[in-house]
Scaffold this motif. Sequence first.
Motif, short mmCIF file in Angstrom:
data_model
loop_
_atom_site.label_atom_id
_atom_site.label_comp_id
_atom_site.label_asym_id
_atom_site.label_seq_id
_atom_site.Cartn_x
_atom_site.Cartn_y
_atom_site.Cartn_z
N VAL A 1 0.83 -1.21 0.00
CA VAL A 1 0.00 0.00 0.00
C VAL A 1 0.87 1.26 0.00
O VAL A 1 0.61 2.22 -0.74
N ALA A 2 1.92 1.26 0.82
CA ALA A 2 2.80 2.43 0.87
C ALA A 2 3.46 2.67 -0.48
O ALA A 2 3.56 3.81 -0.96
N GLY A 3 3.93 1.59 -1.14
CA GLY A 3 4.54 1.75 -2.45
C GLY A 3 3.56 2.22 -3.50
O GLY A 3 3.89 3.08 -4.33
N ALA A 4 2.33 1.67 -3.47
CA ALA A 4 1.33 2.07 -4.46
C ALA A 4 0.91 3.52 -4.28
O ALA A 4 0.72 4.25 -5.26
N VAL A 5 0.75 3.96 -3.04
CA VAL A 5 0.36 5.35 -2.78
C VAL A 5 1.44 6.31 -3.28
O VAL A 5 1.15 7.31 -3.96
N HIS A 6 2.68 6.03 -2.96
CA HIS A 6 3.76 6.90 -3.42
C HIS A 6 3.91 6.86 -4.94
O HIS A 6 4.20 7.89 -5.57
N LEU A 7 3.70 5.70 -5.55
CA LEU A 7 3.79 5.62 -7.00
C LEU A 7 2.72 6.48 -7.66
O LEU A 7 2.99 7.22 -8.63
N LEU A 8 1.50 6.42 -7.16
CA LEU A 8 0.42 7.24 -7.70
C LEU A 8 0.71 8.72 -7.53
O LEU A 8 0.52 9.52 -8.46
N LEU A 9 1.18 9.10 -6.36
CA LEU A 9 1.44 10.52 -6.10
C LEU A 9 2.60 11.04 -6.95
O LEU A 9 2.55 12.17 -7.44
N VAL A 10 3.63 10.23 -7.13
CA VAL A 10 4.76 10.67 -7.95
C VAL A 10 4.34 10.84 -9.41
O VAL A 10 4.76 11.79 -10.09
N VAL A 11 3.50 9.95 -9.91
CA VAL A 11 3.00 10.09 -11.28
C VAL A 11 2.25 11.40 -11.45
O VAL A 11 2.39 12.10 -12.46
N LEU A 12 1.44 11.75 -10.45
CA LEU A 12 0.63 12.98 -10.55
C LEU A 12 1.46 14.23 -10.31
O LEU A 12 1.24 15.26 -10.97
N ILE A 13 2.40 14.17 -9.39
CA ILE A 13 3.09 15.39 -8.95
C ILE A 13 4.30 15.70 -9.82
O ILE A 13 4.59 16.87 -10.07
N PHE A 14 5.01 14.70 -10.31
CA PHE A 14 6.24 14.97 -11.05
C PHE A 14 5.93 15.73 -12.34
O PHE A 14 5.18 15.25 -13.20
N GLY A 15 6.48 16.91 -12.47
CA GLY A 15 6.19 17.80 -13.59
C GLY A 15 5.37 19.00 -13.18
O GLY A 15 5.14 19.90 -14.00
N MET A 16 4.93 19.02 -11.93
CA MET A 16 4.18 20.16 -11.41
C MET A 16 5.13 21.32 -11.15
O MET A 16 6.35 21.16 -11.16
N SER A 17 4.58 22.50 -10.94
CA SER A 17 5.39 23.72 -10.76
C SER A 17 5.96 23.80 -9.35
O SER A 17 5.75 24.76 -8.61
N ILE A 18 6.70 22.77 -8.97
CA ILE A 18 7.39 22.75 -7.69
C ILE A 18 8.75 22.10 -7.91
O ILE A 18 8.98 21.42 -8.91
N GLY A 19 9.67 22.35 -6.98
CA GLY A 19 10.97 21.71 -7.05
C GLY A 19 10.94 20.35 -6.37
O GLY A 19 10.65 20.26 -5.18
N MET A 20 11.20 19.29 -7.11
CA MET A 20 11.19 17.95 -6.54
C MET A 20 12.09 17.04 -7.37
O MET A 20 12.35 17.31 -8.54
N GLY A 21 12.57 16.00 -6.74
CA GLY A 21 13.34 14.98 -7.43
C GLY A 21 12.53 13.72 -7.56
O GLY A 21 11.46 13.56 -6.95
N ILE A 22 13.05 12.79 -8.35
CA ILE A 22 12.33 11.54 -8.58
C ILE A 22 13.17 10.33 -8.20
O ILE A 22 12.65 9.23 -8.03
N PHE A 23 14.46 10.52 -8.01
CA PHE A 23 15.37 9.40 -7.76
C PHE A 23 15.06 8.74 -6.42
O PHE A 23 14.82 7.52 -6.35
N VAL A 24 15.03 9.50 -5.35
CA VAL A 24 14.79 8.93 -4.02
C VAL A 24 13.38 8.38 -3.87
O VAL A 24 13.19 7.28 -3.32
#
Length: 570
Positions: free
Chosen positions: A238-261
């Motif tokens: 569940v923890a992995g699926a929640v983070h995977l969903l959120l990263v798909v939605l958030i990555f590319g948004m107008s905020i500073g974030m990384g994807i590696f970690v």
Amino acid sequence: ENWARIIPRAYPRLRSWRERRDFAAVGSATGVAAAFYAPVGGAIFAAEEGASHLSTRLMWRCFSAACVTVIVEYLFRSCFEGTFLYGRAIYNLSKFNGLPGQFTYRSTPSFAFLELFNFAAMGVVNGVVGAIFVELNKWINNLRRKYIRTWRVKFVEIFVLAAISSSLMFLLPFLPAVSTCRSLDNVRAEQTYFHRFNCDEGYYNDLATLLIAPTAGTSINLLFWENKDAFSGISCLVAGAVHLLLVVLIFGMSIGMGIFVPLLYIGACFGRAFATVVSSANVRTYAIVGSVATVAGVTRILVSLTVIMVQTTGLPYFVSPFMIVSITAKVVGRWCFGGEGIYDEIMKSKSLPFLDEEPPPIASMSVLKAKDVISPRPLVLMQPEMRVGDLIEILKSTPNGDFPVVDPARNDALIGSIPREMLIHLLCHKERFVHLDSEATAGDHSDLPRSAPIALGDDFYEEGHLMPTLEAVERGILEDGSKDMIISIAQHIQLSPYTFNEEGSAERAYELFRTLGLRHLIVTGLDSKPIGIITRADLKFLEKIDKVERGCRGQETAVDAPPGPVGPIV
């Protein structure tokens, strides 16, 4: 043009486009080194992903900068923790090598030879997941660029996704079906890293611990080094699926974030969830290998990822599992949709002409010449002496970074080239302007000096003339009415620029861009007169033509016009 504002005026050479290109690669190396305490991995990452032109000099710069970064980080950490004079165990400085309390009781993860086939299967699965991740993120970002443009809409998007993320991470641990309360007596790390949440005294909520603990250090170390019964398989899933969903939605948004970690965390969750249902599996081994598999499936990084994880985990004998999952994840990911990794797709979406190491197959066709791939924009030629107003209009209408200079006295023979920044700085110095009827304009240009071009001196970087904008320069010239005056650029021409014959092969031109790190290449005719310019954007467009020709994507039936670049095209 504003990049040079952060460069000291005492170092004008650092303002050149070659140095700026190298700064990007050095910056990627130092960033990775600072994030993972991995200077070797940072240098290799710059060579693998951060540089379109690689040389021994650039590798030396990347490695030196990464080493200095790690040494300074060690110094600060030693001072803050009070171990500057007495030292500390070196394994404590590894990023993902355990938490306080885990070092004493930590058992070394291991694997059997037959488990290498399991790792290959993990690479296949993560390659498929990574390909789906990239395609979904591309689709979401295309919608984002189409509908989310103003800062108000962007703020609303950030607020909504932040509310969704917080709600999921707070409410899910209350569900007994996906979370359990476990005793703190069976954990290895210090109890402060575990969250009690809604459990009784002496117990912790496993899902809340995974969702609330900081991802960058605590959660990943817990997944890597805790006992098998520290987290249930469903809570990890569940923890992995929640983070995977959120990263798909958030990555590319107008905020500073990384994807590696975040991807390391997601892969560790899935790897540990798989190991919990297999009685003979080592949860630490599968969590560590799973994290590498997920990162490789999304980013398609090979060598640098392996080196980074070997350094950060302190497990050199894990190099074989890391290589296996990286290779299989990259091959399967590219096979699924024929696309590239997330980093390459981001550069494509921003129209950044980053050239791959190998030219597209269509460039190898013997019939494809340099004259067939020159820029469709009209060729703009400069002369050694020009009217100020004409020069301003050329700079306003043409986004080129360099301009060929010809000599009209010699039937428009090519003399050299001049960068855009030099022209703007010359326009700032009105004392160099002369009137049309001045004797200074009556000279013959056939005797131009063949020495090295004159570099920008300190007088060009006086206060108030530090990388001015073209609009400000034009406004000043209009105020004093000097548009009809003449400016000489002869002494600032870069003599003998790189040129290429129009009958040369497009593949050879591509190789010149890669090996020499060129931004543009002047194409000359049989009479040695310039007939056009090849830019990186023109060569990048060949990749799209090649995909259409090979039918890699069924929906591509026609080739659009090459997109206009965001910044200067050369």
